[in-house]
Design a protein around this motif. Structure first.
Motif, short mmCIF file in Angstrom:
data_model
loop_
_atom_site.label_atom_id
_atom_site.label_comp_id
_atom_site.label_asym_id
_atom_site.label_seq_id
_atom_site.Cartn_x
_atom_site.Cartn_y
_atom_site.Cartn_z
N TYR A 183 0.86 -1.19 0.00
CA TYR A 183 0.00 0.00 0.00
C TYR A 183 0.90 1.24 0.00
CZ TYR A 183 -3.39 3.45 1.73
OH TYR A 183 -4.20 4.55 1.90
N SER A 184 0.78 2.04 -1.04
CA SER A 184 1.60 3.25 -1.16
C SER A 184 3.08 2.97 -0.96
CB SER A 184 1.12 4.31 -0.14
OG SER A 184 -0.21 4.68 -0.42
N GLY A 185 3.54 1.88 -1.53
CA GLY A 185 4.96 1.56 -1.49
C GLY A 185 5.46 0.95 -0.20
N SER A 186 4.55 0.57 0.69
CA SER A 186 4.98 -0.06 1.94
C SER A 186 3.94 -1.09 2.37
CB SER A 186 5.17 0.99 3.04
OG SER A 186 3.93 1.62 3.34
N TYR A 187 4.23 -1.78 3.47
CA TYR A 187 3.32 -2.79 3.98
C TYR A 187 2.63 -2.26 5.24
CZ TYR A 187 5.59 -5.95 0.72
OH TYR A 187 6.08 -6.54 -0.43
N GLN A 188 1.31 -2.11 5.16
CA GLN A 188 0.54 -1.58 6.27
C GLN A 188 -0.75 -2.39 6.41
OE1 GLN A 188 0.09 2.80 6.14
NE2 GLN A 188 1.50 2.79 4.40
N GLY A 189 -1.25 -2.46 7.64
CA GLY A 189 -2.44 -3.27 7.89
C GLY A 189 -3.57 -2.50 8.53
N ILE A 190 -4.65 -3.23 8.83
CA ILE A 190 -5.83 -2.71 9.51
C ILE A 190 -5.80 -3.20 10.95
CG2 ILE A 190 -8.35 -2.64 9.56
CD1 ILE A 190 -8.35 -3.49 6.63
N PRO A 191 -6.06 -2.34 11.93
CA PRO A 191 -6.13 -2.82 13.31
C PRO A 191 -7.32 -3.76 13.47
CG PRO A 191 -6.83 -0.53 13.18
CD PRO A 191 -6.27 -0.87 11.84
N SER A 192 -7.09 -4.95 13.99
CA SER A 192 -8.16 -5.92 14.17
C SER A 192 -9.03 -5.56 15.37
CB SER A 192 -7.58 -7.32 14.36
OG SER A 192 -8.59 -8.30 14.39
N GLY A 193 -10.28 -5.96 15.33
CA GLY A 193 -11.18 -5.71 16.45
C GLY A 193 -11.60 -4.27 16.60
N TYR A 194 -11.46 -3.48 15.54
CA TYR A 194 -11.83 -2.07 15.63
C TYR A 194 -13.35 -1.93 15.85
CZ TYR A 194 -13.50 -2.22 10.77
OH TYR A 194 -14.19 -2.53 9.61
#
Length: 500
Positions: free
Chosen positions: A311-322
């Motif tokens: 994502y946008s040249g890097s590795y990023q995630g979604i916080p679980s349990g939001y």
């Protein structure tokens, strides 16, 4: 009148002759000389393995990965697994599918034990596969039909009783001991019948004993099992053959030819890429510069074995349990194309048990003083095997990688910190392995997972799946007995090995 009587008599005589001719050798005439009335072990093994893995892989994707913060299927709707909230219907497919395949594995044993088809290796392989499937079922649901299961055809048992998890585990251990003896004879099997080891019965024996270690460790915290488990783990490690390399991992490698096409190809492409990757899963890999998601030759965004879109040249995630309403932006996800960079076609996803998992089991056993050897060495070996399963020619020294990532073994760490280190690496070794990440978290509490504000079930990891709804109506008496003994048929009811 005489003419009529003569005609009738003649017709009866001709009919009798014809009837006699039709029934003579009827069985021989109406039996296919090229077939067999009973399927043979070499005909049953591959379809049963494909069927079982189809069920475990699909539930790994939609259930285990959501609970264990590998993925997040973002939505504010009810019944989101990543919030510890799921509908009872989620339970049905795994239960139905695995019990269905148990019939095939039991038939393998039954036919292979008959004089005409006697084969110790097929018998041993059947016992190992039954143990593998029953362990997944009981660790998922708790008490389940075991001794009377799959007997409707042979014994007309349509409402099997539920057996306690304690009794199930005791019998699984007995089956695995028997399998070890049966396979020690080295009886040959048809290589083309075996998509896991290509007919190598020694490797099946090693898998059975390695599976034995997995299951011994799982129940080792129970007071009544502790001494037995410690002694048996020591005995297996010292005297039984176990996996010795990645090549001996129990994996059905999908070739894409005939029946060996990955079950993940049955998922629609838009559904496959719908879940985003969870922050917990992807952040560690990114921080460590882990080669499984970023082969240095290609750089970020290039081809990687786990098929992760950056994502946008890097590795990023979604916080679980939001919490509902927070609506985080979906970032990285698994590619859904059919190229070499997608898990949909990846040959290695047919995982039953891998060598890296075994090494982390040994690291824990050594840490606890149950076996000789260095926990640090087992830990390092496990981390290396976990990476080189996917990247066999990875050139880096594992101690350099671990030190640079600040996850190296240190004697100064506390016992709990060492357990966290072992199980964080084991978490990645168990990536795609049915529901094992979930089972191990329930057993140990490791690795420590962040808790989002939107979690239900009081923020406590679900302890089990509920029984399929139809079981209540088709087997009501035994269902009620099971619930009375185990506890309410709810996701918070702990199974036997979880209870103090």
């Amino acid at each position: 009148m005489k003419k009529i009587i003569y005609t009738i008599t003649s017709l009866v005589l001709v009919s009798s002759i014809m009837l006699s001719s039709c029934t003579k050798n009827f069985t021989e005439i109406n039996t296919d000389p090229n077939g067999t009335p009973t399927a043979l072990p070499q005909q049953l093994l591959a379809p049963a393995l494909v069927g079982a893995l189809t069920n475990t892989m699909l539930r790994n994707r939609s259930f285990n990965n959501e609970l264990m913060q590998v993925t997040v299927d973002p939505s504010d709707a009810e019944g989101r697994v990543f919030r510890y909230d799921y509908r009872p219907g989620v339970s049905d497919a795994l239960y139905n599918g695995l019990y269905s395949e148990l019939t095939n594995f039991k038939d393998i044993y039954k036919v292979a034990s008959q004089e005409l088809n006697y084969n110790k290796s097929y018998m041993g392989i059947s016992l190992i596969c039954q143990s593998w499937i029953y362990s997944i079922l009981t660790d998922t649901y708790g008490d389940i039909p075991y001794f009377q299961s799959n007997l409707a055809k042979d014994s007309a048992i349509y409402e099997p009783k539920f057996d306690t998890q304690k009794d199930i585990y005791a019998d699984i251990f007995s089956r695995l001991d028997t399998a070890n003896v049966l396979l020690s004879a080295g009886t040959g099997i048809l290589p083309s019948s075996d998509p896991v080891y290509g007919g190598n019965v020694t490797n099946w024996r090693k898998f059975g004993n390695s599976l034995y270690l997995r299951l011994l460790m799982r129940v080792s915290a129970k007071a009544e099992m502790a001494e037995f488990c410690k002694a048996k783990i020591k005995q297996i490690v010292e005297t039984f053959p176990i996996m010795a390399s990645n090549d001996e991992s129990a994996i059905l490698r999908w070739t894409g030819v005939g029946p060996y096409s990955s079950p993940l190809l049955s998922v629609r492409e838009q559904d496959f890429r719908q879940p985003g990757l969870a922050s917990f899963f992807i952040d560690h890999l990114s921080d460590w510069n882990d080669p499984r998601i970023d082969i240095p030759t290609y750089g970020v965004g290039g081809i990687n074995r786990w098929g992760i879109a950056p994502y946008s040249g890097s590795y990023q995630g979604i916080p679980s349990g939001y919490a509902p309403g927070e609506n985080p932006v979906k970032k990285c996800y698994f590619y859904s194309n059919t190229s070499s960079s997608s898990l949909m076609t990846e040959p290695l996803t047919g995982l039953m048990m891998n060598y890296a998992e075994l090494k982390f089991i040994l690291a824990e056993a050594a840490l606890k003083g149950w076996i000789s050897g260095s926990a640090e060495t087992f830990y390092n070996d496990g981390a290396l095997a976990s990476i080189t399963l996917w990247l066999p020619s990875w050139p880096k020294k594992i101690t350099d990688f671990l030190t640079e990532a600040d996850i190296q073994w240190m004697d100064s760490l506390t016992f709990d910190e060492k357990m966290e280190r072992i199980h964080l690496q084991k978490y990645y070794a168990l990536f795609l392995v049915d529901l094992q990440q979930w089972f191990e978290y329930r057993r140990t509490g490791h690795p420590v997972l962040p808790k989002g504000a939107g979690l239900k079930n009081n923020g406590v990891m679900p302890a089990r799946m509920v029984y399929p709804v139809y079981v209540q109506s088709t087997n009501p008496t035994n269902y009620k007995i099971a619930v009375a003994g185990q506890g309410p048929d709810q996701i918070y009811t702990q199974v036997w090995w979880q209870k103090p």
